[in-house]
Write a protein that holds these residues in place. Structure first.
Motif, short mmCIF file in Angstrom:
data_model
loop_
_atom_site.label_atom_id
_atom_site.label_comp_id
_atom_site.label_asym_id
_atom_site.label_seq_id
_atom_site.Cartn_x
_atom_site.Cartn_y
_atom_site.Cartn_z
N THR A 1 0.78 -1.28 -0.15
CA THR A 1 0.07 0.02 0.04
C THR A 1 0.79 1.24 -0.05
O THR A 1 2.11 1.01 0.05
N GLY A 2 0.35 2.49 0.04
CA GLY A 2 1.04 3.33 0.02
C GLY A 2 1.42 3.97 1.35
O GLY A 2 0.68 3.68 2.22
N LYS A 3 2.35 4.57 1.55
CA LYS A 3 2.67 5.20 2.84
C LYS A 3 1.61 6.42 3.37
O LYS A 3 1.52 6.47 4.67
N GLN A 4 1.19 6.95 2.46
CA GLN A 4 0.03 8.04 2.84
C GLN A 4 -0.93 7.12 3.76
O GLN A 4 -1.92 7.84 4.41
N VAL A 5 -1.35 6.04 3.20
CA VAL A 5 -2.42 5.31 3.81
C VAL A 5 -2.05 4.95 5.21
O VAL A 5 -2.85 5.22 6.29
N LEU A 6 -0.79 4.71 5.66
CA LEU A 6 -0.08 4.80 7.11
C LEU A 6 -0.40 6.04 7.89
O LEU A 6 -0.99 5.74 8.95
N TYR A 7 -0.25 7.05 7.29
CA TYR A 7 0.29 8.21 7.87
C TYR A 7 -1.38 8.83 8.21
O TYR A 7 -1.52 9.57 8.99
N ARG A 8 -2.54 8.24 7.44
CA ARG A 8 -3.70 8.65 7.64
C ARG A 8 -4.31 8.23 8.96
O ARG A 8 -5.17 8.41 9.63
N ARG A 9 -3.69 6.95 9.37
CA ARG A 9 -4.08 6.18 10.42
C ARG A 9 -3.18 6.38 11.73
O ARG A 9 -3.57 6.57 12.78
N TRP A 10 -1.89 6.63 11.47
CA TRP A 10 -0.80 6.67 12.58
C TRP A 10 0.16 7.65 12.17
O TRP A 10 0.50 8.00 11.18
N ARG A 11 0.37 8.61 13.31
CA ARG A 11 1.26 9.78 12.93
C ARG A 11 2.72 9.68 12.55
O ARG A 11 3.21 10.40 11.76
N ASN A 12 3.21 8.55 13.18
CA ASN A 12 4.55 8.25 13.11
C ASN A 12 4.62 6.75 13.44
O ASN A 12 3.77 5.92 13.78
N ARG A 13 6.09 6.23 13.25
CA ARG A 13 6.32 4.85 13.43
C ARG A 13 5.79 4.16 14.79
O ARG A 13 5.55 3.02 15.47
N ALA A 14 6.23 5.37 15.79
CA ALA A 14 5.99 4.85 17.32
C ALA A 14 4.50 4.45 17.44
O ALA A 14 4.18 3.51 18.03
N GLU A 15 3.59 5.10 17.04
CA GLU A 15 2.20 4.84 17.10
C GLU A 15 1.93 3.81 16.25
O GLU A 15 0.86 3.00 16.85
N LEU A 16 2.36 3.50 15.08
CA LEU A 16 2.06 2.20 14.49
C LEU A 16 2.52 1.15 14.97
O LEU A 16 1.99 0.13 15.14
N VAL A 17 3.82 1.19 15.85
CA VAL A 17 4.41 0.06 16.61
C VAL A 17 3.62 -0.24 17.71
O VAL A 17 3.30 -1.49 18.08
N VAL A 18 2.93 0.70 18.40
CA VAL A 18 2.01 0.42 19.64
C VAL A 18 0.96 -0.14 18.96
O VAL A 18 0.39 -1.40 19.64
N ALA A 19 0.22 0.45 18.11
CA ALA A 19 -0.93 -0.42 17.29
C ALA A 19 -0.46 -1.90 17.03
O ALA A 19 -1.24 -2.86 17.25
N ALA A 20 0.43 -2.33 16.20
CA ALA A 20 0.83 -3.56 15.96
C ALA A 20 1.17 -4.42 17.09
O ALA A 20 0.78 -5.61 17.03
N MET A 21 1.89 -3.80 18.08
CA MET A 21 2.05 -4.77 19.61
C MET A 21 0.57 -4.93 19.87
O MET A 21 0.26 -6.09 20.26
N ARG A 22 -0.35 -4.08 20.15
CA ARG A 22 -1.62 -4.42 20.52
C ARG A 22 -2.43 -5.44 19.67
O ARG A 22 -3.08 -6.38 20.02
N HIS A 23 -2.07 -5.16 18.54
CA HIS A 23 -2.87 -6.11 17.34
C HIS A 23 -2.43 -7.58 17.54
O HIS A 23 -3.20 -8.54 17.31
#
Length: 196
Positions: free
Chosen positions: A49-71
């Motif tokens: 997917t495009g990185k803009q898709v990620l940035y629409r959900r998480w502001r940065n990699r730290a928030e993405l990693v927290v979400a991935a851990m919880r998932h």
């Protein structure tokens, strides 16, 4: 494989399906390259997917990693203990934290702590919410004089456990958890609540 097939057949992934794919990709990327080398671009490429898709959900990699851990390893929000005692509840919270760390690459905790300013307060405040619930139940049972404790007191058990995880590099033992609860937290919270 499912991601590739879906794209080849022209189906667009949306909502929970897309988010799940991204979180799985982030988890795989985290294990493969480590926190220090994880990038939004790398996760986007793995998720196709495009990185803009990620940035629409998480502001940065730290928030993405927290979400991935919880998932992938769960969230304390779904494991709120109610053992019937304050001590039992706090011990269970710390056991859950310690077990969770076994499934998380070692450098993730260090990376998240270094980038904690990049994490929205509501994402990092979940543990305090759980601890407040534990304290309120203890006060309702009569174990504490009241439930009025500061955020700093609420964070004490989790912060001490993180200290152990970061500095000792050893698995957390039952003895360590008991020490945090019996020698530090329970005396502190009883002193604070009885003084109010």
């Amino acid at each position: 494989m499912e991601v590739f097939v879906a794209q080849q057949t022209g189906q667009r992934r949306r909502g929970a399906e897309l988010e799940g794919t991204i979180l799985e990709a982030a988890w795989a990327e985290l294990h493969e390259v480590g926190y220090a080398h994880l990038t939004m671009e790398g996760v986007a490429a793995r998720a196709r997917t495009g990185k803009q898709v990620l940035y629409r959900r998480w502001r940065n990699r730290a928030e993405l990693v927290v979400a991935a851990m919880r998932h992938n390893v769960g969230s304390i929000a779904h494991h709120r203990p109610d053992t019937g005692t304050l001590r039992g509840d706090v011990v269970e919270v710390l056991r859950w934290m310690a077990r969770r760390q076994h499934d998380v690459p070692r450098d993730v905790l260090h990376g998240l702590m270094a980038e904690s300013a990049d994490i929205q307060p509501d994402l990092s405040g979940l543990m305090s919410d759980v601890m407040l619930e534990v304290i309120e139940r203890a006060a309702a049972r009569g174990e504490l004089a009241c439930a009025e404790v500061s955020p700093r007191v609420l964070a004490t058990p989790a912060n001490l456990l993180r200290h152990e995880l970061v500095l000792t590099h050893h698995p957390v033992t039952e003895e360590t958890i008991a020490g945090i609860v019996d020698e530090v937290f329970l005396p502190l919270v009883r002193a604070v609540t009885s003084a109010r």
